[in-house]
Design a protein around this motif. Structure first.
Motif, mmCIF file in Angstrom:
data_model
loop_
_atom_site.group_PDB
_atom_site.id
_atom_site.type_symbol
_atom_site.label_atom_id
_atom_site.label_comp_id
_atom_site.label_asym_id
_atom_site.label_seq_id
_atom_site.Cartn_x
_atom_site.Cartn_y
_atom_site.Cartn_z
ATOM 1 N N MET A 1 27.854 2.233 89.856
ATOM 2 C CA MET A 1 27.553 3.803 89.134
ATOM 3 C C MET A 1 27.044 3.325 87.770
ATOM 4 S SD MET A 1 30.174 6.661 88.555
ATOM 5 C CE MET A 1 29.588 8.310 88.488
ATOM 6 N N THR A 3 26.234 5.081 84.123
ATOM 7 C CA THR A 3 26.649 6.139 83.125
ATOM 8 C C THR A 3 25.586 6.181 82.182
ATOM 9 O OG1 THR A 3 28.214 4.944 82.256
ATOM 10 C CG2 THR A 3 28.906 6.189 83.875
ATOM 11 N N ASP A 4 25.632 7.541 81.700
ATOM 12 C CA ASP A 4 24.611 8.010 80.406
ATOM 13 C C ASP A 4 25.371 7.333 79.393
ATOM 14 O OD1 ASP A 4 22.669 8.956 81.903
ATOM 15 O OD2 ASP A 4 23.187 11.041 81.600
ATOM 16 N N THR A 5 24.623 6.629 78.197
ATOM 17 C CA THR A 5 24.973 6.594 76.894
ATOM 18 C C THR A 5 25.233 7.831 76.297
ATOM 19 O OG1 THR A 5 22.896 6.157 75.818
ATOM 20 C CG2 THR A 5 23.877 4.112 76.861
ATOM 21 N N ALA A 9 22.553 11.287 77.149
ATOM 22 C CA ALA A 9 23.232 12.309 77.733
ATOM 23 C C ALA A 9 22.662 13.423 76.691
ATOM 24 C CB ALA A 9 24.753 12.616 77.422
ATOM 25 N N ASP A 36 16.407 11.788 85.806
ATOM 26 C CA ASP A 36 16.949 10.758 85.177
ATOM 27 C C ASP A 36 16.400 10.969 83.708
ATOM 28 O OD1 ASP A 36 18.607 8.649 84.855
ATOM 29 O OD2 ASP A 36 16.893 7.352 85.135
#
Length: 86
Positions: A1, A3-5, A9, A36
């Motif tokens: 998975m 995840t955004d920093t 975000a 994205d």
């Protein structure tokens, strides 16, 4: 998975807040076309969009609006690409 920093975000929020050029009461995030947002390096961001249908004429306006918003928030190099599958 993946995840955004925090920066990704923030940039996703900015790009997602762009109104749809054909239905300006909806944002690109609400429409679900924003797929994205990735920081590729210092000052470089790639945004992926999936149009609501293949050949959507508004995709160019969406791309230009996203580029403008991210440039206004200090991102010098913005690449918006169209993806036809999530």
């Amino acid at each position: 998975m993946v995840t955004d920093t925090a920066l990704e975000a923030e940039l996703r929020g900015l790009a997602g807040s762009v109104p749809d050029p054909e239905l300006p009461v909806l944002t690109l995030a609400e429409l679900g076309v924003l797929r994205d947002v990735r920081v590729d390096g210092p000052g470089r961001v790639t945004v992926r969009l999936t149009p609501t249908y293949t050949g959507c004429p508004a995709i160019e306006a969406m791309s230009a609006d996203i580029e403008r918003v991210l440039h206004e928030h200090g991102v010098p190099e913005v690449s918006v690409v169209t993806v036809l599958a999530p």
